[in-house]
Design a protein around this motif. Structure first.
Motif, PDB file in Angstrom:
ATOM      1  N   SER A  16     -21.705 -15.904  42.850  1.00 23.73           N
ATOM      2  CA  SER A  16     -21.827 -16.015  41.397  1.00 23.73           C
ATOM      3  C   SER A  16     -20.457 -15.826  40.758  1.00 23.73           C
ATOM      4  O   SER A  16     -19.435 -15.778  41.449  1.00 23.73           O
ATOM      5  CB  SER A  16     -22.816 -14.973  40.866  1.00 23.73           C
ATOM      6  OG  SER A  16     -23.051 -15.162  39.484  1.00 23.73           O
ATOM      7  N   SER A  23     -25.248 -12.308  36.542  1.00 25.20           N
ATOM      8  CA  SER A  23     -24.550 -11.708  37.678  1.00 25.20           C
ATOM      9  C   SER A  23     -25.113 -10.313  37.971  1.00 25.20           C
ATOM     10  O   SER A  23     -25.349  -9.508  37.058  1.00 25.20           O
ATOM     11  CB  SER A  23     -23.056 -11.607  37.391  1.00 25.20           C
ATOM     12  OG  SER A  23     -22.386 -10.915  38.420  1.00 25.20           O
ATOM     13  N   HIS A  25     -23.571  -8.027  39.986  1.00 21.85           N
ATOM     14  CA  HIS A  25     -22.562  -7.179  40.606  1.00 21.85           C
ATOM     15  C   HIS A  25     -22.593  -5.743  40.062  1.00 21.85           C
ATOM     16  O   HIS A  25     -22.461  -4.786  40.822  1.00 21.85           O
ATOM     17  CB  HIS A  25     -21.167  -7.792  40.448  1.00 21.85           C
ATOM     18  CG  HIS A  25     -20.638  -7.800  39.053  1.00 21.85           C
ATOM     19  ND1 HIS A  25     -21.007  -8.751  38.119  1.00 21.85           N
ATOM     20  CD2 HIS A  25     -19.760  -6.974  38.423  1.00 21.85           C
ATOM     21  CE1 HIS A  25     -20.382  -8.518  36.985  1.00 21.85           C
ATOM     22  NE2 HIS A  25     -19.622  -7.446  37.135  1.00 21.85           N
TER      23      HIS A  25
END
Length: 382
Positions: A16, A23, A25
């Motif tokens: 991504s 996202s 993360h």
């Protein structure tokens, strides 16, 4: 000859952009509460950049407290002083398959993993371990929300937990503690003064190991060519988040994610990945296509590292990668093998290896990244 079955594991691959609205993360890092080690690999650099020096775990301290009664962590005064005024992390030291293990999550929940005999003696409601066979349950997990409004003096549940932990089963642990207060005028040292030095407390720094390599051959990676190859010892799951793609016929030559991941593990173990053959069958070389760099830095910190510290490191790496010196960079985080949870409140067991770790490969183009998560074969995917 006896053949031993290779331990099963699950590997999750994601691609991504850090800037993409979906996202994951940040959630991946924040939900992985208990981190034992963080490691960065910087190809093209032979020293630690100033941005990384500011963000690295050297500045984050933690405590080890010996023989701390568990009841001390569930009394109302402690909860009001620490759990409700910042992010608190607590993890006992012990082997989850053979010992009782306790953890306090930054969400305010207490997770307790105990044997069947201790569970029956304790008297608190819990659930059988998800890894156990239904008719042969030997481990139970107890969960208590310490920051719930109903968990206070005078309330039935609070008094029940206090009585069970003090009168029925007075459990003590060697425990790792970290605290990030919302009030910047307060510090971690408040933990020592809170108990008036009643228990043996040691303030600990993260340990650091640095490896500098010269004239290193590294894999060439096309960040948009996100392909993997399956292995018998792992189940692999691949997802893309809006900006990623999987193109089996991609014309740009690039190493596969699984190849780079294996090579990075060899570098972290300081294995010699020379291109020259020395006659040994087990000789390991860098996957192709590859390229030469003048130098590279591999640096690791070990101890008890909070998610906020790792997020700061990731942000610093994102800034450094845009400088154009590094073709890519990586950040790997290892969770505690004996933690009762992996991501969020997902149950974790050791079994054969106790893996729960993740790696970010960070690329300079468009703030793209790969995320690889590795967990045990019995664990639930995050």
């Amino acid at each position: 000859m006896v053949e031993f079955e290779c331990p099963q594991s699950k590997r999750i691959f994601e691609s991504s952009l850090f800037t993409h609205k979906n996202s994951r993360h940040t959630a991946c890092i924040r939900d992985h509460f208990f981190n034992h080690a963080v490691e960065i690999f910087l190809p093209g650099l032979a020293s630690e950049p100033d941005g990384i020096k500011v963000a690295n775990p050297d500045h984050q301290m933690y405590y080890i407290i010996k023989k701390l009664p568990l009841v001390e962590l569930v009394n109302e005064e402690f909860i009001q002083t620490f759990l409700k005024t910042g992010s608190f992390y607590g993890l006992s030291i012990g082997h989850i398959d053979t010992h009782s293990v306790a953890a306090i999550l930054p969400t305010g929940k207490l997770i307790l993993s105990v044997s069947k005999d201790l569970y029956e003696e304790l008297g608190l409601e819990g659930k059988p371990c998800q890894f156990e066979k239904p008719r042969k349950v030997t481990k139970y997990n107890v969960e208590v929300n310490l920051t719930a409004e109903s968990f206070c003096k005078g309330k039935k549940h609070y008094e029940r937990v206090q009585w069970c932990l003090k009168e029925r089963l007075d459990m003590t642990f060697d425990i790792l503690l970290a605290w990030q207060p919302n009030d910047t005028t307060k510090s971690l040292d408040s933990l020592r003064t809170f108990w008036n030095n009643k228990y043996e407390c040691h303030k600990v720094e993260q340990k650091q190991h640095r490896l500098i390599m010269r004239d290193l051959t590294i894999p060439v990676i096309d960040s948009s060519n996100f392909t993997t190859s399956r292995s018998k010892s792992s189940k692999e799951y691949l997802t893309t988040n809006g900006s990623g793609q999987r193109d089996e016929d991609c014309q740009i030559r690039s190493c596969e994610a699984s190849e780079v991941y294996e090579w990075l593990g060899a570098i972290a173990c300081e294995c010699k990945c020379s291109d020259s053959c020395d006659g040994f069958v087990s000789n390991y070389v860098c996957p192709t296509p590859s390229q030469k760099v003048a130098g590279a830095l591999c640096q690791r910190w070990t101890g008890f590292i909070t998610p906020d510290t790792i997020l700061n490191m990731l942000d610093a790496l994102r800034i450094e990668i845009d400088g154009g010196i590094m073709p890519w960079a990586s950040l790997t985080v290892h969770g505690f093998q004996d933690s009762p949870v992996s991501w969020s409140t997902r149950e974790h067991g050791f079994h054969k290896f106790g893996d729960n770790l993740y790696t970010f490969f960070i690329f300079p183009n468009e703030q793209r990244y790969w995320l690889l998560m590795n967990i045990g074969g019995h664990d639930i995917c995050p």
